[in-house]
Design an enzyme around this catalytic site. Structure first.
Site, short mmCIF file in Angstrom:
data_model
loop_
_atom_site.label_atom_id
_atom_site.label_comp_id
_atom_site.label_asym_id
_atom_site.label_seq_id
_atom_site.Cartn_x
_atom_site.Cartn_y
_atom_site.Cartn_z
N HIS A 50 0.84 -1.20 0.00
CA HIS A 50 0.00 0.00 0.00
C HIS A 50 0.88 1.25 0.00
O HIS A 50 0.60 2.22 -0.71
CB HIS A 50 -0.87 0.06 1.27
N LYS A 55 -15.45 -7.85 3.44
CA LYS A 55 -14.38 -8.28 4.36
C LYS A 55 -14.77 -8.02 5.81
O LYS A 55 -15.39 -6.99 6.09
CB LYS A 55 -13.09 -7.49 4.08
N ARG A 62 -2.17 -5.69 -8.27
CA ARG A 62 -1.07 -6.65 -8.10
C ARG A 62 -1.00 -7.64 -9.25
O ARG A 62 0.06 -8.02 -9.70
CB ARG A 62 -1.24 -7.42 -6.78
N SER A 81 -2.72 -7.65 2.90
CA SER A 81 -3.00 -7.56 4.34
C SER A 81 -3.34 -8.95 4.89
O SER A 81 -2.95 -9.29 6.00
CB SER A 81 -4.18 -6.62 4.58
O1 PNS Z 1 -8.55 -2.44 0.33
P1 PNS Z 1 -9.85 -2.88 -0.28
O2 PNS Z 1 -10.62 -3.78 0.69
O3 PNS Z 1 -9.69 -3.50 -1.64
O4 PNS Z 1 -10.70 -1.53 -0.49
C1 PNS Z 1 -12.01 -1.61 -1.04
C2 PNS Z 1 -12.77 -0.31 -0.73
C3 PNS Z 1 -12.85 -0.07 0.77
C4 PNS Z 1 -12.08 0.85 -1.42
C5 PNS Z 1 -14.20 -0.50 -1.34
O5 PNS Z 1 -14.84 -1.61 -0.73
C6 PNS Z 1 -15.07 0.75 -1.18
O6 PNS Z 1 -14.97 1.65 -1.98
N1 PNS Z 1 -15.89 0.78 -0.11
C7 PNS Z 1 -16.79 1.91 0.16
C8 PNS Z 1 -18.21 1.63 -0.37
C9 PNS Z 1 -18.26 1.85 -1.88
O7 PNS Z 1 -18.15 2.96 -2.37
N2 PNS Z 1 -18.36 0.72 -2.64
C10 PNS Z 1 -18.27 0.75 -4.09
C11 PNS Z 1 -19.54 1.11 -4.77
S1 PNS Z 1 -20.84 -0.03 -4.48
#
Ligand code: PNS
Length: 169
Positions: free
Chosen positions: A17, A41, A90, A128
């Site tokens: 990250h 998650k 990745r 992670s």
């Molecule tokens: O590190 P991650 O888990 O890949 O991050 C994913 C994250 C937190 C960026 C994604 O789940 C997110 O944007 N969550 C907020 C809710 C949202 O906007 N979801 C996408 C549209 S439905």
């Protein structure tokens, strides 16, 4: 002033990250690292603990700051005046999900584009989840997380084993 958002669940932040955040900081005037929830998650760390670890990790980067947001990423980016959402990729396996998210976010907020940065090769395997798995089995995680965070993560994993609800950062 060009502003970008680097969003993630950061449970916990890894050197992978940090690589993406540092590179985004070289491309934008200001980078807001958004600690968010991913409904797919179940996080080990609370959102506040994840943000505190990021604040420690980003202390020496002047144009990065951390914010917690529990709503939609598209709304957060609009509120911040961000022109870009920066995400690391990745492997090809990351692409389908990230591509779908990028399209949804742009349909919700047409003022923000998603930019994908390929991760540096040394971090291709790093996640992670892997960091937590190594720590759960007693392995050394210091090479995979920013300085000063390994002990905090290990303490949390120990707390999880003991059934603790909260371990401070
Ligand atoms: O590190 P991650 O888990 O890949 O991050 C994913 C994250 C937190 C960026 C994604 O789940 C997110 O944007 N969550 C907020 C809710 C949202 O906007 N979801 C996408 C549209 S439905």
């Amino acid at each position: 002033m060009k502003i970008a958002v680097c969003p993630g669940s950061f449970d916990p932040v890894t050197n992978g990250h940090m690589d993406v955040i540092r590179r985004a900081c070289g491309m934008f005037d200001s980078v807001i690292v958004a600690v968010m929830n991913n409904s797919a998650k179940r996080c080990l760390f609370s959102i506040e603990e994840r943000a505190q670890m990021l604040e420690k990790a980003l202390a020496s980067i002047p144009n990065a700051r951390v914010e917690i947001f529990t709503g939609l990423l598209a709304d957060f980016a609009a509120r911040c005046g961000a022109t870009a959402i920066v995400k690391g990729l990745r492997a090809v396996s990351d692409f389908e999900y990230e591509f779908q998210m990028a399209l949804i976010n742009r349909s919700l907020n047409s003022g923000t584009e998603t930019i994908f940065l390929p991760c540096s090769t040394e971090y291709m395997y790093l996640s992670s989840s892997m960091v937590k798995e190594i720590a759960r089995y007693g392995g050394d995680i210091t090479a995979y997380v920013p300085e000063g965070l390994a002990a905090i993560i290990e303490e949390k994993i120990q707390g999880e084993r003991n059934g603790d609800q909260h371990v401070g950062v």
